[in-house]
Design an enzyme around this catalytic site. Structure first.
Site, PDB file in Angstrom:
ATOM      1  N   GLU A 285      37.305   7.446  13.932  1.00 46.64           N
ATOM      2  CA  GLU A 285      35.967   7.827  14.379  1.00 46.64           C
ATOM      3  C   GLU A 285      35.895   8.012  15.898  1.00 46.64           C
ATOM      4  O   GLU A 285      34.982   7.536  16.550  1.00 46.64           O
ATOM      5  CB  GLU A 285      34.933   6.780  13.930  1.00 46.64           C
ATOM      6  CG  GLU A 285      34.840   6.676  12.415  1.00 46.64           C
ATOM      7  CD  GLU A 285      33.771   5.696  11.940  1.00 46.64           C
ATOM      8  OE1 GLU A 285      33.136   5.977  10.922  1.00 46.64           O
ATOM      9  OE2 GLU A 285      33.586   4.650  12.587  1.00 46.64           O
ATOM     10  N   ASP A 359      33.302   2.795   2.611  1.00 45.64           N
ATOM     11  CA  ASP A 359      32.704   2.098   3.750  1.00 45.64           C
ATOM     12  C   ASP A 359      31.552   1.194   3.350  1.00 45.64           C
ATOM     13  O   ASP A 359      30.400   1.577   3.507  1.00 45.64           O
ATOM     14  CB  ASP A 359      32.226   3.134   4.775  1.00 45.64           C
ATOM     15  CG  ASP A 359      31.890   2.491   6.118  1.00 45.64           C
ATOM     16  OD1 ASP A 359      32.198   1.316   6.297  1.00 45.64           O
ATOM     17  OD2 ASP A 359      31.331   3.192   6.980  1.00 45.64           O
ATOM     18  N   GLU A 381      38.238  -7.312   5.243  1.00 49.40           N
ATOM     19  CA  GLU A 381      37.054  -7.109   6.094  1.00 49.40           C
ATOM     20  C   GLU A 381      35.841  -6.876   5.215  1.00 49.40           C
ATOM     21  O   GLU A 381      35.712  -5.832   4.572  1.00 49.40           O
ATOM     22  CB  GLU A 381      37.259  -5.929   7.065  1.00 49.40           C
ATOM     23  CG  GLU A 381      36.049  -5.691   7.968  1.00 49.40           C
ATOM     24  CD  GLU A 381      36.273  -4.603   9.027  1.00 49.40           C
ATOM     25  OE1 GLU A 381      37.289  -4.649   9.742  1.00 49.40           O
ATOM     26  OE2 GLU A 381      35.418  -3.694   9.121  1.00 49.40           O
ATOM     27  N   GLU A 387      24.453  -2.784   6.634  1.00 49.28           N
ATOM     28  CA  GLU A 387      24.380  -1.400   7.101  1.00 49.28           C
ATOM     29  C   GLU A 387      23.921  -0.439   6.010  1.00 49.28           C
ATOM     30  O   GLU A 387      23.078   0.414   6.245  1.00 49.28           O
ATOM     31  CB  GLU A 387      25.762  -0.971   7.628  1.00 49.28           C
ATOM     32  CG  GLU A 387      25.838   0.497   8.003  1.00 49.28           C
ATOM     33  CD  GLU A 387      27.209   0.902   8.552  1.00 49.28           C
ATOM     34  OE1 GLU A 387      28.086   0.027   8.691  1.00 49.28           O
ATOM     35  OE2 GLU A 387      27.389   2.093   8.842  1.00 49.28           O
TER      36      GLU A 387
END
Lengths: 699, 699
Positions: A285, A359, A381, A387
């Protein structure tokens, strides 16, 4: 003002209400022995003092000798009296583990090390907070994962990327001179669940954090956290040698670059002798990385690892990479990039892998990298901050999601090759193991915005200690510690927590749909978004709805992403007979009239799943009404307001998505689905220019 | 965790410690009569319930009849029993005023209106919090200023321009559905000091706040604040008709523009019937305004005023304007722009004027506009947030600054024409009066960052109620309410508060120096800055140091800014014999060896003033040591850390400024001034890219 602001988290230490039990506790805990001869033991003593005063109603009496009765004796094994010592076996207690036992009318809390003692003290206090009988002792426990780490996506201007609970708790400007009380309470809360590391800065990193002025500030935080057993880590911007080092390159094989990092790291360790190491997001990104210089991720990670190794520091290298130049399937790219590098990383490198291949969606199949790199330690993770799950307005109990991932079977060594075993390192006998959680912590008085966000922080901590715990066990602990031990409160609340994750999946992305969130801020539905420069940033890339049907074909007839899983798993996902319906549209593009297992056609089934999500929020509301008597008016009202918003937004998701998909299916909404209130045009028109958590530069 | 986090502000309601006094209170307050038949009275009852429970140790008994004894009776005059009513004269109690009296063994708290009753209740509670004897009643009180308003420079992304206490307390994203408990506690705190208005948004305005989505959010806040007597105001971006109205112009004389604003304002009042009106920053620091269209400030203000008038709304038009095209003296420009417009403004326009002609410096002479516009209501604009005064790290008690300004004599109608009389409207019989304070409130748990920042919020509120109160009286109230009523605590703490303002003047900008702060963030010294595009943004513009001397000549030999004052004031400032030395270099450019009144030459005197400031911080530290026994360990430690930083930064100011000025004076530092630790080059090298409070776009 608020009787319970939420600031105290699960460490409120309310007085025990059951008078018989209180008497039992008081009889047993007439005094306490602990010698505060290290900072950690001083902290343990203070916690006992505050905790027992709250729970039992009186400050405890601390005595200087172990030759007592009806007491708590807290000490490392080597500091116990000979007669007690004889009863414990040092070798049976692992590093930072503890044992709590009845011995000669006393309760002994012991360990081989100070941190183990502190963990034991927190455990004993939890036992009392949950109002468990003392006869339920003895307890042995020890962490099953080495690195239990929070990741703060916090910027130096105190904004928090994907943060929904105010701004960063790190007051950089006032550091190092001013130590906020919050730093201490943060350390206490983390230690109480066994979290032993914190990455202070955003993975989209700023090289300034590595300059001397900031290192001094970081050192001040490290000094606060050290006695709680918490190490400090930073994110390393790969181009730092250029940005703050005046070099012309950041090529990891360039000797000047290597020397620069070595000198920088040596300098950090001068200020912070137990500095943990670096977390790196590279070539992802827009972040710089070794590939800018034609080098591999292993080259980049190993360069840092070499410089950290003499200090016993580690590198956590993120596997979250995807490229707009790879047209096939974003879900495949991390695997393709990293699996060939297995065995190429230095010993002090861990790859940090998100739970799923896209994601942090409400639901994803486990990441195919888990189990696929037998020579490389893979860290999990998880994202604790919501989000893609309604920010801090929606009540979503995430341990349920974490449990689903950890309990998934990779079949890499046959049945029983659970993701949890990859993460704790037992599947392939890894030397080091870790779990990271992207923090949901901010400056809000209650830390997490939604008061139930605290359960996700708590739950992450507990699972990083023991990835085999059930979400239900954790819910039970947290509810009792935080609110009430009354079963009439706890039972419906466990139910509410456990359905909350199913609810969000259903009202946002049922049947394997994913990444339908509006772009940039990820708040609310945006399945129609198709105009972004990178194809894989557009929701249409993921649902692929057309006149024929909907879903992403990842079987061999499509992107063949399933081939990245072990054969039994791939076979299960490829075959429509065996593919779990919760992953249906993740792996398959299916016609609108495809028959679901319950006999409904896909279109109707999709609608009813959305409706079911809305219904589950209503059920959560009714459970919340039911437990009203156990809460203060303010506690009740706060969550009632949030649930109202959640219901409104669940309907918004259903109505926006179904109205949009209807433009393809051309079918009427089935009976049982409530009719949308607004037009598709209306839903498309909604704009949220100041939705929180977005990078300021994106506004 | 913290026994006292500061969240409760001055409304902690600690139990009365003096047992005799407690008995006196309990004897008198055996019960309470109050009928909660409006929302405001319901709030008054709740406050009495919480307050008396805290102060007296038991929840009060509420009775339904007034025919009682040893009670508190709370009601509007018209709702009192006939026999009580006869004893009060409605006409003697002004709007929102109250009376508290002993009547027939009871204490009666009464008023003509609900808000007056609420103010009376807070006043009675304060009386008890301060442990004052009940015989000190009766009390009459009423606000002397109509509009008592906080200005929040809060942006829609929750950043706060010049905010040093975290981010904005307005959680726009969760409004209108989620009412944060903080909104309620904010309203309580404000009502307790009589603040009756709040401008929610930054003067550097964003037109989005005027769109329907945001108006609904504002309405939700207005609903919370209304029963506390607090009206909501917004900032109006002058170019809003273009930005959100699709018009081609924002010319205030254009009929379409006028209609757009009228419709917009009508719409706002539909949602918020008691909306207060607009605060406008126009043609100032890049903000759009009427001058973009060749119109005057009066044209712009009157256009909005016309649209607001039918709803009884007002316009607060800021006089803070200065132009880079006016080369003479920034200090003169607001006066030059606005004084000729006196009499040209509509009745519902107030001009909001900063306390001094530059910008919220540690010390400025009063603004020459005060008293110079007899036909226009002038509002005072004080800054509570410490933009130029050490952010939230330095302890500076601002009521001392406010008092100095309010007590200054404009001589516009001869001696005694105090600024306070301009502000409360009595000097020229204004129909409306107001005082604004730029808030220091943020999301920090303790609201204001520095715990003593609360005193500045409190003090602003008290002075907006009564601009004749002394800073000392206010300090005494706040200290007793917030910390302890013990004289051994209060006496040294009053001393500390009162010297703190002198300290900051001395260590930052003594003898009339001003605007030496480093540019952009205004944190720390930057007297050398000279490279900014606009001359008047450079500190060198203000101190004009050269080989001959230092200071800004504003007498007739210089910019002649003094001519804007009434003659006696101008004469005093012009004449070196009579010009107060605290304003010396504000008005005069003087040689380095100019003789000060104490016999020192200017260079030495300047050095010793800087040194004196450093010494005063040391004195504050020693006073803080002295009162340690009255505080919790955490309370003591927090301010001790902050004072250490303040001392370090006071030295930094002294050393950086004196080292820089020495390059002109070429004189040695005098005996008595400590030698700087670092070189001038070092001080110039310091950079603070993420100092808080700056606009994100300025980073």
């Amino acid at each position: 003002m608020l009787p319970q602001t939420g600031y105290k988290l699960w460490l409120d230490y309310r007085k025990v209400k059951n008078s018989e039990l209180l008497q039992e506790y008081r009889n047993q805990i007439q005094s306490v022995y602990i010698q505060p001869d290290t900072k950690t033991l001083e902290i343990a003593q203070k916690e006992l003092s505050v905790g027992l005063a709250g729970l039992l109603g009186d400050k405890p009496t601390f005595l200087e000798r172990q030759n007592i009765k009806n007491a708590i004796i807290v000490a490392k094994i080597k500091d116990l009296n000979k007669e007690y010592q004889a009863l414990f076996e040092s070798s049976k207690i692992e590093e930072n583990g503890f044992q709590i036992s009845h011995v000669k009318e006393n309760i002994i809390v012991t360990s081989n090390d100070d941190i183990g003692v502190l963990y034991g003290v927190f455990h004993l206090l939890k036992h009392l907070q949950m109002n468990l009988p003392l006869k339920k002792l003895p307890i042995f426990d020890a962490p099953k994962i080495d690195l239990r780490i929070l990741n703060h996506w916090d910027n130096l201007d105190r904004s928090v990327e994907r943060g929904y609970a105010g701004n960063s708790i790190w007051k950089w400007h006032k550091l190092p001179g001013y130590i906020d009380q919050r730093y201490i309470d943060y350390a206490r809360a983390n230690a109480s669940v066994g979290i032993n590391g914190t990455v202070l800065t955003n993975v989209n990193a700023n090289a300034l954090i590595l300059t001397p002025m900031y290192i001094k500030k970081v050192a001040a935080l490290a000094n606060v956290f050290r006695p709680y057993g918490i190490r400090v880590y930073l994110t390393a911007r790969f181009s730092a040698p250029i940005e703050i080092g005046n070099l012309k390159t950041a090529d990891p094989l360039n000797p000047e670059v290597r020397n620069w990092w070595k000198a920088k790291i040596d300098r950090i360790y001068k200020e912070i002798p137990d500095f943990g190491g670096f977390l790196v997001k590279a070539n992802s990104e827009g972040q710089p990385g070794p590939q800018n210089y034609g080098r591999s991720h292993a080259d980049g990670a190993n360069m840092l690892a070499d410089a950290l190794a003499p200090h016993k520091g580690i590198v956590m290298w993120r596997a979250f990479v995807y490229s707009e130049h790879d047209a096939t399937d974003r879900a495949k790219q991390a695997y393709n990039e990293f699996v060939p590098l297995d065995g190429k990383f230095k010993e002090n490198v861990l790859l940090q892998v998100k739970n799923g291949a896209i994601d942090f969606q409400p639901r994803e199949p486990f990441h195919p990298m888990f189990g696929a790199m037998p020579k490389t330690p893979l860290m999990m993770e998880f994202q604790i901050t919501q989000e893609y799950l309604g920010f801090s307005t929606h009540l979503v109990y995430l341990p349920k999601l974490y449990e689903e991932v950890l309990q998934a079977d990779t079949y890499q060594h046959g049945k029983g090759s659970l993701v949890a075993k990859v993460i704790d390192g037992t599947l392939d006998h890894k030397k080091i193991s870790g779990m990271a959680g992207v923090a949901n912590i901010g400056s809000d008085v209650n830390w997490t915005g939604h008061p139930f966000g605290q359960a996700n922080w708590y739950g992450f901590g507990r699972l990083s200690w023991n990835p085999y715990l059930s979400a239900k066990t954790i819910a039970n602990e947290w509810l009792r510690m935080t609110y009430s031990t009354n079963d009439e409160f706890v039972t419906p609340m466990i139910k509410m927590l456990l359905i909350s994750r199913a609810a969000v999946v259903n009202y946002m992305t049922p049947l394997g749909l994913h990444h339908l969130m509006d772009t940039g801020h990820h708040y609310g539905p945006g399945p129609w978004v198709s105009n972004l420069s990178r194809p894989e940033w557009n929701p249409v890339y993921y649902h692929k709805a057309d006149s024929l049907g909907i879903g992403f074909d990842r079987t061999p007839t499509g992107s063949n992403a399933t081939a990245q899983y072990a054969k039994p798993v791939a076979d299960t996902f490829n075959n429509l007979e065996t593919c779990p319906e919760e992953y249906l549209l993740w792996f398959h593009h299916l016609p609108w009239d495809y028959k679901l297992k319950n006999g409904n056609i896909l279109w109707n089934g999709l609608a009813l799943k959305y409706q079911e999500g809305v219904g589950q929020v209503r059920e959560m509301q009714s459970l919340w009404e039911q437990i009203k008597p156990y809460l203060s008016a303010e506690q009740y009202q706060e969550v009632a307001m949030l649930l109202s918003i959640q219901l409104k937004e669940a309907k918004w998701w259903r109505d926006a998505c179904m109205s949009y998909f209807q433009t393809f299916s051309k079918k009427p909404f089935p009976k049982g689905m409530e009719t949308p209130k607004h037009s598709l045009k209306y839903y498309k028109s909604l704009k949220f220019p100041y939705a929180p958590g977005i990078r300021p530069s994106w506004h």
